[in-house]
Design an enzyme around this catalytic site. Structure first.
Site, PDB file in Angstrom:
ATOM      1  N   LYS A  44       0.863  -1.252  -0.036  1.00 35.85           N
ATOM      2  CA  LYS A  44      -0.035   0.054   0.223  1.00 35.85           C
ATOM      3  C   LYS A  44       0.860   1.524  -0.121  1.00 35.85           C
ATOM      4  O   LYS A  44       1.932   1.278   0.587  1.00 35.85           O
ATOM      5  CB  LYS A  44      -0.833  -0.063   1.311  1.00 35.85           C
ATOM      6  CG  LYS A  44      -2.163  -0.866   1.061  1.00 35.85           C
ATOM      7  CD  LYS A  44      -2.916  -0.380   2.582  1.00 35.85           C
ATOM      8  CE  LYS A  44      -4.451  -1.243   2.435  1.00 35.85           C
ATOM      9  NZ  LYS A  44      -5.001  -0.873   3.640  1.00 35.85           N
ATOM     10  N   ARG A  93     -17.670  -1.306  12.201  1.00 38.92           N
ATOM     11  CA  ARG A  93     -18.596  -0.050  11.721  1.00 38.92           C
ATOM     12  C   ARG A  93     -20.002  -0.350  11.126  1.00 38.92           C
ATOM     13  O   ARG A  93     -20.936  -0.084  11.820  1.00 38.92           O
ATOM     14  CB  ARG A  93     -17.863   0.674  10.899  1.00 38.92           C
ATOM     15  CG  ARG A  93     -16.883   1.595  11.128  1.00 38.92           C
ATOM     16  CD  ARG A  93     -15.936   1.962  10.290  1.00 38.92           C
ATOM     17  NE  ARG A  93     -15.320   0.885   9.603  1.00 38.92           N
ATOM     18  CZ  ARG A  93     -14.295   1.043   8.879  1.00 38.92           C
ATOM     19  NH1 ARG A  93     -13.798   2.161   8.291  1.00 38.92           N
ATOM     20  NH2 ARG A  93     -13.647   0.057   8.491  1.00 38.92           N
ATOM     21  N   SER A 131     -10.441   6.278   7.238  1.00 41.64           N
ATOM     22  CA  SER A 131      -9.296   7.059   7.047  1.00 41.64           C
ATOM     23  C   SER A 131      -9.517   7.436   5.493  1.00 41.64           C
ATOM     24  O   SER A 131      -9.112   8.746   5.323  1.00 41.64           O
ATOM     25  CB  SER A 131      -7.982   6.199   7.112  1.00 41.64           C
ATOM     26  OG  SER A 131      -7.806   5.751   8.646  1.00 41.64           O
TER      27      SER A 131
HETATM   28  P1  ADP Z   1      -6.953  -1.310   7.622  1.00 44.13           P
HETATM   29  O1  ADP Z   1      -6.826  -0.421   6.607  1.00 44.13           O
HETATM   30  O2  ADP Z   1      -5.955  -2.439   7.774  1.00 44.13           O
HETATM   31  O3  ADP Z   1      -8.455  -2.076   7.745  1.00 44.13           O
HETATM   32  P2  ADP Z   1      -7.806   0.628   9.659  1.00 44.13           P
HETATM   33  O4  ADP Z   1      -6.839   1.535  10.067  1.00 44.13           O
HETATM   34  O5  ADP Z   1      -8.642   1.173   8.584  1.00 44.13           O
HETATM   35  O6  ADP Z   1      -6.928  -0.530   8.966  1.00 44.13           O
HETATM   36  O7  ADP Z   1      -8.762   0.050  10.608  1.00 44.13           O
HETATM   37  C1  ADP Z   1      -8.275  -1.009  11.846  1.00 44.13           C
HETATM   38  C2  ADP Z   1      -9.504  -1.294  12.567  1.00 44.13           C
HETATM   39  O8  ADP Z   1     -10.122  -0.101  13.002  1.00 44.13           O
HETATM   40  C3  ADP Z   1     -10.520  -2.321  11.942  1.00 44.13           C
HETATM   41  O9  ADP Z   1     -11.043  -3.217  12.803  1.00 44.13           O
HETATM   42  C4  ADP Z   1     -11.697  -1.333  11.488  1.00 44.13           C
HETATM   43  O10 ADP Z   1     -12.869  -2.167  11.263  1.00 44.13           O
HETATM   44  C5  ADP Z   1     -11.756  -0.449  12.556  1.00 44.13           C
HETATM   45  N1  ADP Z   1     -12.192   1.082  12.288  1.00 44.13           N
HETATM   46  C6  ADP Z   1     -11.884   1.810  11.198  1.00 44.13           C
HETATM   47  N2  ADP Z   1     -12.548   2.967  11.149  1.00 44.13           N
HETATM   48  C7  ADP Z   1     -13.517   2.800  12.261  1.00 44.13           C
HETATM   49  C8  ADP Z   1     -14.444   3.699  13.027  1.00 44.13           C
HETATM   50  N3  ADP Z   1     -14.912   4.845  12.452  1.00 44.13           N
HETATM   51  N4  ADP Z   1     -14.927   3.096  13.980  1.00 44.13           N
HETATM   52  C9  ADP Z   1     -14.700   2.024  14.516  1.00 44.13           C
HETATM   53  N5  ADP Z   1     -13.844   0.991  14.201  1.00 44.13           N
HETATM   54  C10 ADP Z   1     -13.288   1.634  12.994  1.00 44.13           C
END
Ligand code: ADP
Length: 168
Positions: A44, A93, A131
């Site tokens: 990535k 989520r 993100s």
């Molecule tokens: P990846 O890109 O490896 O999925 P992320 O950093 O996006 O990693 O997410 C890591 C964890 O955080 C995952 O379990 C994801 O579901 C959770 N997560 C991401 N955004 C949220 C949110 N807004 N509320 C709750 N959990 C979240």
């Protein structure tokens, strides 16, 4: 004597949002120690370096005594063994997260029978945050200040300040 209950919350965190932070804060109430671990994924191309991402997380979690920040390059289950961690924290989520998260949890348990995944449902206020969507809004100069920690907001403003040519 009971061993400390150590959990790892792994992810890209590119960058950390208030949704992630909510999960860390609630995880910190459940476990003795929570390690927020940035996954170094060479396939990535992230917006922020691993160091920047760790720094944002460290600043945003400085009020939590039992939370530490780290990064790992390989398999989560190997990293967990190194840290004597028995639990994986994942945030959920929406129903759409469930399928891939269940697959991941099952695979991790297959790789290490001791690895227990704990799902924490997101606060409804953050259920639509990711993100990627934050970066997309910030790139178009939308206001993301209420969705991310202050240091992340400041860094996004700098990142996208001279990027108007990228908007086409
Ligand atoms: P990846 O890109 O490896 O999925 P992320 O950093 O996006 O990693 O997410 C890591 C964890 O955080 C995952 O379990 C994801 O579901 C959770 N997560 C991401 N955004 C949220 C949110 N807004 N509320 C709750 N959990 C979240």
């Amino acid at each position: 004597m009971n061993l400390p209950r150590v959990a790892v919350y792994g992810g890209s965190f590119d960058p950390i949002t208030r949704g992630h932070l909510d999960i860390v804060e609630r995880g910190a109430k459940i476990f003795d120690q929570v390690i927020v671990a940035v996954l170094v994924n060479l396939r990535k191309e992230p917006l922020f370096t691993v160091e920047e991402r760790m720094d944002f997380i460290a600043q945003a979690t400085s009020h939590l005594q039992n939370v530490t920040v780290d990064h790992f390059p390989g398999l989560l289950v190997d990293y967990m063994k190194e840290k004597n961690a028995g639990f994986i924290i994942r945030g959920l989520r929406a129903v759409s997260d469930f399928e891939s998260e269940l697959q991941l949890a099952s695979m991790n348990r297959e790789l290490d029978h001791e690895a227990e995944t704990i799902f924490i449902p997101t606060h409804h206020e953050y259920s639509y945050l990711s993100s990627s969507i934050i970066k997309e809004i910030a790139r178009h100069r939308g206001d993301v200040s209420r969705f991310v920690p202050a240091a992340v907001h400041a860094a996004l403003l700098v990142k996208y300040a001279d990027d108007s040519q990228d908007l086409c």
